[in-house]
Write a protein that holds these residues in place. Structure first.
Motif, mmCIF file in Angstrom:
data_model
loop_
_atom_site.group_PDB
_atom_site.id
_atom_site.type_symbol
_atom_site.label_atom_id
_atom_site.label_comp_id
_atom_site.label_asym_id
_atom_site.label_seq_id
_atom_site.Cartn_x
_atom_site.Cartn_y
_atom_site.Cartn_z
ATOM 1 N N ASN A 195 -22.123 -23.974 -17.588
ATOM 2 C CA ASN A 195 -21.834 -24.020 -19.016
ATOM 3 C C ASN A 195 -21.974 -22.663 -19.681
ATOM 4 O OD1 ASN A 195 -21.354 -26.785 -19.113
ATOM 5 N ND2 ASN A 195 -23.490 -27.282 -19.502
ATOM 6 N N VAL A 196 -22.485 -21.703 -18.966
ATOM 7 C CA VAL A 196 -22.885 -20.452 -19.596
ATOM 8 C C VAL A 196 -21.685 -19.678 -20.132
ATOM 9 C CG1 VAL A 196 -22.840 -19.119 -17.440
ATOM 10 C CG2 VAL A 196 -24.336 -18.412 -19.321
ATOM 11 N N SER A 197 -21.829 -19.194 -21.366
ATOM 12 C CA SER A 197 -20.801 -18.366 -21.985
ATOM 13 C C SER A 197 -21.290 -16.937 -22.195
ATOM 14 C CB SER A 197 -20.378 -18.958 -23.325
ATOM 15 O OG SER A 197 -21.502 -19.087 -24.184
ATOM 16 N N GLY A 198 -22.605 -16.765 -22.278
ATOM 17 C CA GLY A 198 -23.148 -15.428 -22.472
ATOM 18 C C GLY A 198 -24.643 -15.413 -22.238
ATOM 19 N N ALA A 199 -25.171 -14.217 -22.082
ATOM 20 C CA ALA A 199 -26.612 -14.059 -21.864
ATOM 21 C C ALA A 199 -27.061 -12.712 -22.395
ATOM 22 C CB ALA A 199 -26.963 -14.186 -20.385
ATOM 23 N N THR A 200 -28.297 -12.664 -22.827
ATOM 24 C CA THR A 200 -28.920 -11.421 -23.283
ATOM 25 C C THR A 200 -30.261 -11.286 -22.592
ATOM 26 O OG1 THR A 200 -27.878 -11.600 -25.455
ATOM 27 C CG2 THR A 200 -29.780 -10.139 -25.275
ATOM 28 N N ARG A 201 -30.478 -10.134 -21.985
ATOM 29 C CA ARG A 201 -31.748 -9.922 -21.293
ATOM 30 C C ARG A 201 -32.095 -8.439 -21.312
ATOM 31 N NH1 ARG A 201 -33.387 -10.339 -15.021
ATOM 32 N NH2 ARG A 201 -35.625 -10.289 -15.340
ATOM 33 N N TRP A 202 -33.319 -8.123 -21.697
ATOM 34 C CA TRP A 202 -33.770 -6.740 -21.692
ATOM 35 C C TRP A 202 -34.123 -6.327 -20.272
ATOM 36 C CZ3 TRP A 202 -33.712 -3.301 -25.703
ATOM 37 C CH2 TRP A 202 -33.372 -3.838 -26.952
ATOM 38 N N LEU A 203 -33.494 -5.248 -19.797
ATOM 39 C CA LEU A 203 -33.768 -4.740 -18.458
ATOM 40 C C LEU A 203 -34.926 -3.755 -18.481
ATOM 41 C CD1 LEU A 203 -30.075 -4.171 -17.310
ATOM 42 C CD2 LEU A 203 -31.506 -6.202 -16.997
ATOM 43 N N THR A 204 -34.975 -2.932 -19.509
ATOM 44 C CA THR A 204 -36.102 -2.032 -19.765
ATOM 45 C C THR A 204 -36.305 -2.009 -21.278
ATOM 46 O OG1 THR A 204 -34.821 0.007 -20.109
ATOM 47 C CG2 THR A 204 -35.349 -0.586 -17.821
ATOM 48 N N SER A 205 -37.290 -1.272 -21.726
ATOM 49 C CA SER A 205 -37.520 -1.203 -23.172
ATOM 50 C C SER A 205 -36.400 -0.465 -23.885
ATOM 51 C CB SER A 205 -38.856 -0.510 -23.456
ATOM 52 O OG SER A 205 -38.847 0.818 -22.936
ATOM 53 N N ASP A 206 -35.598 0.303 -23.143
ATOM 54 C CA ASP A 206 -34.521 1.089 -23.739
ATOM 55 C C ASP A 206 -33.129 0.640 -23.311
ATOM 56 O OD1 ASP A 206 -35.956 2.861 -25.344
ATOM 57 O OD2 ASP A 206 -36.370 4.212 -23.677
ATOM 58 N N LYS A 207 -33.047 -0.453 -22.572
ATOM 59 C CA LYS A 207 -31.741 -0.904 -22.092
ATOM 60 C C LYS A 207 -31.688 -2.421 -22.076
ATOM 61 C CE LYS A 207 -28.511 -0.285 -18.201
ATOM 62 N NZ LYS A 207 -28.342 0.326 -16.856
ATOM 63 N N LEU A 250 -30.381 -7.726 -31.792
ATOM 64 C CA LEU A 250 -30.824 -7.122 -33.042
ATOM 65 C C LEU A 250 -31.936 -7.902 -33.741
ATOM 66 C CD1 LEU A 250 -27.301 -6.174 -34.447
ATOM 67 C CD2 LEU A 250 -29.095 -4.559 -33.775
ATOM 68 N N LEU A 251 -31.952 -9.212 -33.556
ATOM 69 C CA LEU A 251 -32.844 -10.041 -34.363
ATOM 70 C C LEU A 251 -34.055 -10.590 -33.628
ATOM 71 C CD1 LEU A 251 -30.172 -12.192 -36.265
ATOM 72 C CD2 LEU A 251 -31.212 -10.028 -36.994
ATOM 73 N N HIS A 252 -33.978 -10.642 -32.278
ATOM 74 C CA HIS A 252 -35.006 -11.380 -31.542
ATOM 75 C C HIS A 252 -35.724 -10.493 -30.530
ATOM 76 C CE1 HIS A 252 -31.969 -14.591 -32.794
ATOM 77 N NE2 HIS A 252 -32.997 -14.660 -33.627
ATOM 78 N N GLY A 253 -36.828 -10.997 -29.990
ATOM 79 C CA GLY A 253 -37.753 -10.163 -29.224
ATOM 80 C C GLY A 253 -37.221 -9.642 -27.910
ATOM 81 N N LYS A 254 -37.799 -8.519 -27.477
ATOM 82 C CA LYS A 254 -37.408 -7.906 -26.209
ATOM 83 C C LYS A 254 -37.943 -8.667 -24.999
ATOM 84 C CE LYS A 254 -36.864 -3.119 -27.785
ATOM 85 N NZ LYS A 254 -37.219 -1.698 -27.529
ATOM 86 N N ARG A 255 -38.901 -9.530 -25.192
ATOM 87 C CA ARG A 255 -39.467 -10.270 -24.059
ATOM 88 C C ARG A 255 -38.626 -11.485 -23.674
ATOM 89 N NH1 ARG A 255 -46.015 -10.636 -25.162
ATOM 90 N NH2 ARG A 255 -46.435 -8.382 -25.158
ATOM 91 N N LEU A 256 -37.665 -11.817 -24.510
ATOM 92 C CA LEU A 256 -36.949 -13.071 -24.328
ATOM 93 C C LEU A 256 -35.619 -12.883 -23.624
ATOM 94 C CD1 LEU A 256 -37.620 -14.497 -27.885
ATOM 95 C CD2 LEU A 256 -38.870 -14.993 -25.786
ATOM 96 N N THR A 257 -35.249 -13.901 -22.858
ATOM 97 C CA THR A 257 -33.928 -13.964 -22.241
ATOM 98 C C THR A 257 -33.190 -15.128 -22.884
ATOM 99 O OG1 THR A 257 -34.663 -13.063 -20.125
ATOM 100 C CG2 THR A 257 -32.639 -14.356 -20.102
ATOM 101 N N PHE A 258 -31.956 -14.892 -23.311
ATOM 102 C CA PHE A 258 -31.172 -15.938 -23.943
ATOM 103 C C PHE A 258 -29.989 -16.292 -23.057
ATOM 104 C CE2 PHE A 258 -33.424 -13.887 -27.351
ATOM 105 C CZ PHE A 258 -33.788 -14.924 -28.185
#
Length: 371
Positions: free
Chosen positions: A233-245, A272-280
């Motif tokens: 079902n996935v259409s997109g994902a956001t995940r912080w790889l490092t603190s700068d990427k 832009l709006l949500h935490g760097k620790r989270l994966t969406f």
């Protein structure tokens, strides 16, 4: 290894035991084991155990053999390491043979078509290749890693259909994103880029597919396009790889530009709006502006995407358009031209708002297909 051979392939008995090499060396030099024991100060029993392979050839012993035989210690150490690695591979081969059935969970034909696996055979070689792809030691470790990711998902679809196909999609995106060169993450620059990204909705895919990653990369966003796997079902994902990427990954599950661009700005909202620790991880439910979600972050991302695509200054004109009783395609195209956005996106918004039937105006949407 022959040219072009796969470095992950296992070649049993390809390395002689160091004891065999030592035995051959002593025969060539004409040195009996007892004499070698006297020269090195080791016991005859220990020398015999090394030759028989029941005792390891330690670095200290390698130095003693270097003096007694003239063969460099580095060679003895290398032989010992190669031999022990081979033994470990043999043990791994036995252990992995019990887990070949793990491959049944994956869409093997798609993995072959995407060159993740060489073929769809269910064997230890392909199991090892898949573990290498995920960068994990065993299937159990892989699933523990996925569960760890899920604890950070604010809205997860990994378990909704085929978690294995979805995990493969996410890993493919992550590998691509890590290869991309990006500047350090700059929130101010990303916000400033939004109008330029929006303007690309008017361009053809062969242009925006290169321009989008380039622009996003300037702000520290590694934007990757990964075709959707079946049964996901996935259409997109956001995940912080490092603190700068940060990785933003988009699929082509919906195949049309209205959904694609909404997905893009939905994911950028998470950045832009949500935490760097989270994966969406986002799916069709997440991308429904008319549905309230249990997680407020999804509603925030939807509102953000909707406002980027149709900024507030066009709200009055849009409401007038949506209220038109007999809405024409010409009126939609005129509004889209005034707003500086692709007409297919306006059609999609009207359909979501119930002002247009789902079967109407779809030919104004442009197809999106990711290679």
């Amino acid at each position: 290894m022959t040219p072009g051979a796969d470095s992950t392939a296992y070649a049993p008995q390809s390395v002689p035991a160091p004891g065999e090499t030592l035995k051959e060396t002593l025969e060539v030099l004409g040195i009996p084991q007892a004499d070698l024991a006297r020269r090195t100060g080791l016991s005859t029993k220990h020398i015999n155990q090394v030759i028989q392979g029941t005792a390891p050839l330690s670095p200290d012993t390698a130095l003693l053999l270097e003096r007694a035989t003239g063969v460099p210690a580095g060679l003895w150490n290398a032989r010992e390491a190669a031999w022990r690695t081979q033994l470990a591979r043999e043990e791994e081969e036995k252990a992995l043979s019990d887990h070949v059935g793990w491959l049944d969970h994956f869409p093997l034909r798609e993995l072959v078509s995407r060159k993740i696996l060489p073929d769809s055979s269910k064997n230890v070689f392909n199991l090892r290749r898949l573990l290498d792809f995920f960068g994990v030691a065993t299937p159990d470790v892989a699933e523990n890693v996925w569960r760890g990711y899920q604890t950070a998902f604010r809205r997860s679809t990994v378990l909704s259909r085929n978690e294995y196909a979805t995990a493969t999609w996410l890993r493919s995106a992550e590998r691509e994103a890590r290869k991309q060169e990006c500047g350090p993450y700059d929130r101010t620059e990303l916000i400033a880029l939004l109008p330029r990204l929006r303007a690309l909705t008017l361009e053809k895919q062969d242009f925006w597919s290169e321009e989008l990653p380039r622009l996003c990369g300037q702000a520290g966003v590694a934007l990757v396009f990964v075709p959707a796997f079946t049964k996901t079902n996935v259409s997109g994902a956001t995940r912080w790889l490092t603190s700068d990427k940060v990785m933003v990954a988009l699929s082509d599950r919906f195949k049309t530009d209205d959904q694609f661009w909404f997905s893009l700005f939905h994911e950028l909202a998470h950045v832009l709006l949500h935490g760097k620790r989270l994966t969406f991880m986002d799916d069709s439910e997440n991308l429904s502006p008319t549905k309230q979600h249990e997680d407020a972050s999804e509603d925030e991302a939807n509102e953000f995407a909707a406002n980027v695509l149709l900024p507030p200054q066009y709200a009055v004109a849009y409401r007038k358009l949506a209220a038109t009783r007999y809405l024409s395609l010409a009126a939609i195209e005129a509004f889209a031209s005034t707003a500086g956005i692709a007409p297919g996106i306006v059609v999609g918004r009207l359909q979501h708002d119930g002002a247009y039937e789902w079967r109407q105006g779809n030919h104004l949407k442009r197809p999106v297909t990711l290679a």
